[in-house]
Design a protein around this motif. Sequence first.
Motif, mmCIF file in Angstrom:
data_model
loop_
_atom_site.group_PDB
_atom_site.id
_atom_site.type_symbol
_atom_site.label_atom_id
_atom_site.label_comp_id
_atom_site.label_asym_id
_atom_site.label_seq_id
_atom_site.Cartn_x
_atom_site.Cartn_y
_atom_site.Cartn_z
ATOM 1 N N LYS A 572 0.850 -1.192 0.000
ATOM 2 C CA LYS A 572 0.000 0.000 0.000
ATOM 3 C C LYS A 572 0.885 1.242 0.000
ATOM 4 C CE LYS A 572 -3.841 -2.384 0.395
ATOM 5 N NZ LYS A 572 -4.676 -2.340 1.595
ATOM 6 N N TYR A 573 0.278 2.383 -0.340
ATOM 7 C CA TYR A 573 1.043 3.624 -0.459
ATOM 8 C C TYR A 573 0.425 4.707 0.439
ATOM 9 C CZ TYR A 573 3.512 1.743 -4.508
ATOM 10 O OH TYR A 573 4.301 0.982 -5.333
ATOM 11 N N ILE A 574 1.288 5.592 0.915
ATOM 12 C CA ILE A 574 0.837 6.795 1.626
ATOM 13 C C ILE A 574 1.585 7.992 1.063
ATOM 14 C CG2 ILE A 574 0.316 5.556 3.769
ATOM 15 C CD1 ILE A 574 2.904 6.660 4.947
ATOM 16 N N ASN A 575 0.972 9.174 1.208
ATOM 17 C CA ASN A 575 1.595 10.409 0.730
ATOM 18 C C ASN A 575 2.359 11.057 1.876
ATOM 19 O OD1 ASN A 575 0.499 10.281 -1.926
ATOM 20 N ND2 ASN A 575 -1.480 10.932 -1.081
ATOM 21 N N LEU A 576 3.659 11.042 1.774
ATOM 22 C CA LEU A 576 4.537 11.623 2.787
ATOM 23 C C LEU A 576 5.067 12.935 2.228
ATOM 24 C CD1 LEU A 576 5.381 10.632 5.602
ATOM 25 C CD2 LEU A 576 7.511 9.849 4.619
ATOM 26 N N GLY A 577 4.392 14.037 2.560
ATOM 27 C CA GLY A 577 4.722 15.306 1.936
ATOM 28 C C GLY A 577 4.332 15.264 0.468
ATOM 29 N N ASP A 578 5.252 15.610 -0.405
ATOM 30 C CA ASP A 578 4.985 15.547 -1.842
ATOM 31 C C ASP A 578 5.508 14.259 -2.451
ATOM 32 O OD1 ASP A 578 7.651 15.991 -1.537
ATOM 33 O OD2 ASP A 578 7.764 17.741 -2.849
ATOM 34 N N LYS A 579 5.818 13.288 -1.609
ATOM 35 C CA LYS A 579 6.380 12.022 -2.081
ATOM 36 C C LYS A 579 5.455 10.880 -1.717
ATOM 37 C CE LYS A 579 9.991 10.481 0.080
ATOM 38 N NZ LYS A 579 11.379 10.314 0.589
ATOM 39 N N LYS A 580 5.272 9.963 -2.639
ATOM 40 C CA LYS A 580 4.456 8.779 -2.395
ATOM 41 C C LYS A 580 5.390 7.641 -2.034
ATOM 42 C CE LYS A 580 0.268 6.738 -4.292
ATOM 43 N NZ LYS A 580 -0.663 6.708 -5.435
ATOM 44 N N VAL A 581 5.144 7.016 -0.875
ATOM 45 C CA VAL A 581 6.038 5.957 -0.412
ATOM 46 C C VAL A 581 5.247 4.671 -0.216
ATOM 47 C CG1 VAL A 581 7.661 7.545 0.696
ATOM 48 C CG2 VAL A 581 5.743 6.651 2.003
ATOM 49 N N GLU A 582 5.944 3.563 -0.408
ATOM 50 C CA GLU A 582 5.314 2.246 -0.324
ATOM 51 C C GLU A 582 5.578 1.619 1.045
ATOM 52 O OE1 GLU A 582 5.551 -2.177 -2.481
ATOM 53 O OE2 GLU A 582 6.901 -0.537 -3.081
ATOM 54 N N VAL A 583 4.539 1.005 1.599
ATOM 55 C CA VAL A 583 4.665 0.284 2.866
ATOM 56 C C VAL A 583 5.271 -1.092 2.563
ATOM 57 C CG1 VAL A 583 3.453 -0.676 4.855
ATOM 58 C CG2 VAL A 583 2.657 1.470 3.816
ATOM 59 N N ILE A 584 6.469 -1.337 3.087
ATOM 60 C CA ILE A 584 7.141 -2.616 2.802
ATOM 61 C C ILE A 584 7.258 -3.500 4.042
ATOM 62 C CG2 ILE A 584 8.478 -1.674 0.887
ATOM 63 C CD1 ILE A 584 10.884 -1.618 2.879
ATOM 64 N N GLY A 585 6.804 -3.018 5.199
ATOM 65 C CA GLY A 585 6.877 -3.821 6.416
ATOM 66 C C GLY A 585 6.053 -3.208 7.528
ATOM 67 N N VAL A 586 5.640 -4.049 8.469
ATOM 68 C CA VAL A 586 4.876 -3.588 9.632
ATOM 69 C C VAL A 586 5.490 -4.209 10.880
ATOM 70 C CG1 VAL A 586 2.638 -3.560 10.798
ATOM 71 C CG2 VAL A 586 2.740 -3.356 8.301
ATOM 72 N N VAL A 587 5.848 -3.336 11.849
ATOM 73 C CA VAL A 587 6.367 -3.831 13.126
ATOM 74 C C VAL A 587 5.235 -3.857 14.146
ATOM 75 C CG1 VAL A 587 8.730 -3.039 12.772
ATOM 76 C CG2 VAL A 587 7.073 -1.510 13.833
ATOM 77 N N LYS A 588 5.366 -4.750 15.100
ATOM 78 C CA LYS A 588 4.389 -4.776 16.190
ATOM 79 C C LYS A 588 4.503 -3.490 17.001
ATOM 80 C CE LYS A 588 4.251 -9.824 16.671
ATOM 81 N NZ LYS A 588 4.468 -10.977 17.582
ATOM 82 N N ASN A 589 3.406 -3.073 17.569
ATOM 83 C CA ASN A 589 3.396 -1.852 18.372
ATOM 84 C C ASN A 589 4.435 -1.931 19.490
ATOM 85 O OD1 ASN A 589 1.429 -0.461 16.995
ATOM 86 N ND2 ASN A 589 -0.253 -1.197 18.283
ATOM 87 N N PHE A 590 5.184 -0.852 19.646
ATOM 88 C CA PHE A 590 6.105 -0.731 20.773
ATOM 89 C C PHE A 590 6.016 0.700 21.297
ATOM 90 C CE2 PHE A 590 8.499 0.483 17.036
ATOM 91 C CZ PHE A 590 9.260 1.570 17.436
ATOM 92 N N HIS A 591 6.406 0.887 22.536
ATOM 93 C CA HIS A 591 6.271 2.189 23.186
ATOM 94 C C HIS A 591 7.498 3.047 22.861
ATOM 95 C CE1 HIS A 591 2.711 1.218 25.637
ATOM 96 N NE2 HIS A 591 3.218 0.005 25.693
ATOM 97 N N TYR A 592 7.333 3.949 21.906
ATOM 98 C CA TYR A 592 8.413 4.892 21.598
ATOM 99 C C TYR A 592 8.200 6.207 22.345
ATOM 100 C CZ TYR A 592 5.050 6.968 18.321
ATOM 101 O OH TYR A 592 3.951 7.560 17.749
ATOM 102 N N LYS A 593 7.095 6.317 23.067
ATOM 103 C CA LYS A 593 6.826 7.429 23.984
ATOM 104 C C LYS A 593 6.514 6.828 25.357
ATOM 105 C CE LYS A 593 3.579 9.249 21.339
ATOM 106 N NZ LYS A 593 2.561 10.191 20.812
ATOM 107 N N SER A 594 6.118 7.651 26.298
ATOM 108 C CA SER A 594 5.834 7.150 27.640
ATOM 109 C C SER A 594 4.528 6.371 27.664
ATOM 110 C CB SER A 594 5.754 8.313 28.634
ATOM 111 O OG SER A 594 4.513 8.976 28.522
ATOM 112 N N LEU A 595 4.321 5.645 28.764
ATOM 113 C CA LEU A 595 3.094 4.865 28.929
ATOM 114 C C LEU A 595 1.937 5.705 29.438
ATOM 115 C CD1 LEU A 595 5.381 2.612 28.912
ATOM 116 C CD2 LEU A 595 3.765 1.224 30.186
#
Length: 797
Positions: A572-595
């Motif tokens: 699948k694709y998403i628009n990142l600014g003026d660039k279209k990028v392809e989703v090539i992987g999905v990681v399991k949710n992890f806490h990159y911020k506080s709980l």
Amino acid sequence: MLLFNYIKLAWRNLAKRKLYSFINIGGLAAGLCACMLIMLYVVHELSYDRFHKDSSRIYSLFEKIKLEKDTMQLERFNATTAASIQQQNAAVESYIRMGNLASESIIMQSVANPNIKSEERDTWFTDANYFSFFSFPLLFGDKNEVLKQPFTAVISASIARKYFGSTDVIGKQLRYNGKYIFQVSGVMADAPSNSSIQANILLSYSSMAGIESMREIISGERGFAGVFFKVFLKLDDPAHAAAVVQNIDRLIAAQLDQGRAVMVPITRMHTDANFSPGFNLRYLKLFPLVAALILLMALINYMSLSTARATMRAREIGVRKSLGADHKSIAKQFYVESALYAFLAFCLALLLCQLLRPWFFNLLQLKVDVSFLYHPVVLMIYVLLLLITILLAGSYPSFVLSRYNPVYILSGKMSRVSGGASVRKVLTVLQFGTAAVLIICSIVINRQLYFFRHAATGINKENVVMLPFQGSMGNHYQAYRQQVAALNGVQQTATARYPLYGGYDMWFVMGEGNRPPMALSMLSMDHSLFGLTGLQWKFPPADSTQLGMPDKIVLNESAVESFGFSGYPLGKYINLGDKKVEVIGVVKNFHYKSLHSAITPLGINVEKDNTALWGANSPGCMFVKVAPKQNMPALMAKIQKIYAAYDMQEPFEYTFLDEAFGRLYTAEDRLAGIFGWFTVLTVLISALGLLGLAAFSAEQRTREIGVRKVLGASVAQITTLLSKEFIRLVVIALVIASPVAWYLMRQWLQQFAFRIDLQPWMFILAAIIAVTTALLAIGLQTVKAAVGNPVNALKIE
């Protein structure tokens, strides 16, 4: 003369009854000391930025962007924003811009002594009217001239001493980032601890035109938002703030930005969690309540013991009344005694406050200037505490004692008068009930903090060191990393743009269909960081060689859900600014911020290990996985030596990943620290009160105990007889306190997306602590009375 006699009599009574004097004065002093420390902290936090002469008219400008599930506050604007706002708003009297590049380090060096150089983070380019806009004291220099000329600088007194050894440094020179020389035109006082604006070095705005990397920033770019300047506005009248905000909103709309303007009064910047990360105003409001409860406990002790001792002084009161003294004069006498005790307790509390203040502020991870201790508001609170203590401590005892009937007293019928026994029971229940609530709250808060630090975050934080580097590393980063990786004890290395829990980029993207804009947090890292931190794949890339390609992206599960990708999301694709990028992987949710909050959508931009992103005038962070049981100081010394060979400008720094994660909970650490120590204090004050009442009860029943022993009662039976009434009161207090604590902690836990459940064992443990404390407090006195010689007891008249 009469007052002097009252004081002399009070002093004799104090010296005669040492145990009760110690409990009264010591307990009251402990409560007052705790109250002083907490109120000093609260007043300091609420006093932020109020020292500015025009603080009521100064506002900090933010742009608020509302997203589908989130809100962002931006405070970086371009060079023309403030001027445009002033042109369109007559109510804007003046403005200040304060700018620096957050991603660029600033190295200052003494021209006269090149060996003295350091990174100076609190360095700002600012306008010439800085010292007339704000009220920061200028020690040397003319406030209207110091920042007018290009390549002039105003430095703080501590910076002056650091680079030149004194504060008389007008005309001396500093080198900026190894290229540009600034002349010191003024020296300012160090910013006070209650200032939201912390500046060590101020550089004139006019200098930016002569600095190559700054020219584009002031080149006349139009628009509203930017990446460089904080903007402060001074209005002619605070009442015009709403109209100014509306005008700024129109300016934003004209520039095609999506946000809305927010003007925050400078006096609210520190206490608003939206603009002061790590601050929690709810906790600050809670601390005065804790202080009031502790002081109340100490006052309850005093009043309980004073009325309990009434029968011991009943004959004195009866004789004085029979000789013509009215209840007013008796009340005055006991009020003077209470005032003396309260004054002595207050003096002792001041001494304890001075001794414990460094420890207390270290516990709160807080810096408070010594001069703030003599702030008029602080002194007024101390005086108010003394007056309240004298008023409350003396009111009830003097009222009760002065009302005794001399006929009952002198006829030996005092025993029929309760002397406030019912009131003392109520006060004891209130006292131990409050202590029980605090014990339960302290247990729950500490368990929640333990949960924060030990919950599965999806990241392996053990033995991971983060080593930030700046653009001054240049093209040497790969060599630096290779040498670190070759050290004994280093298992793995990786690189990212930011330290984990130290920042991330933010993008606004569209999902499938007509979904509104959504915030996507973005981490940039190399592939090695996946394995080093133990991130788990939900859908691994079908072709691992695609990792590192510029038009590819990895998402977390939350992002996949928010974008509405159904089924298999790869491809699948998403628009990142003026660039279209392809989703090539999905990681399991992890806490990159506080709980504190739920896991939000995240994108991961994977860069190749040899990309020019790392080093080459761009900052980043190297992650080092260290093998267990290593000599960490020795290993860090080796890494520092390697670092110094490639970067001679930036100081070497490192942070352990688990420590960075722990710093996310500073507000809760403060709350736990205060609750923990002051819960102990509350329990001790309660125990002191119970000790005094137990001693009085044993003294009152001396003859009864003697008779019972003669009739064959055992020590255990007498101890039980003397203890059971107090234990019954403690049990009643626990029954009342438990639902109160349950409600309070249930409400507190609701603010966290990830939280513990309230468990029965928490309340059982609190009950055990309270009952054990009570038994220890009364046990000494009851056993002492139970083992006494009955012959001596029966001789008492």
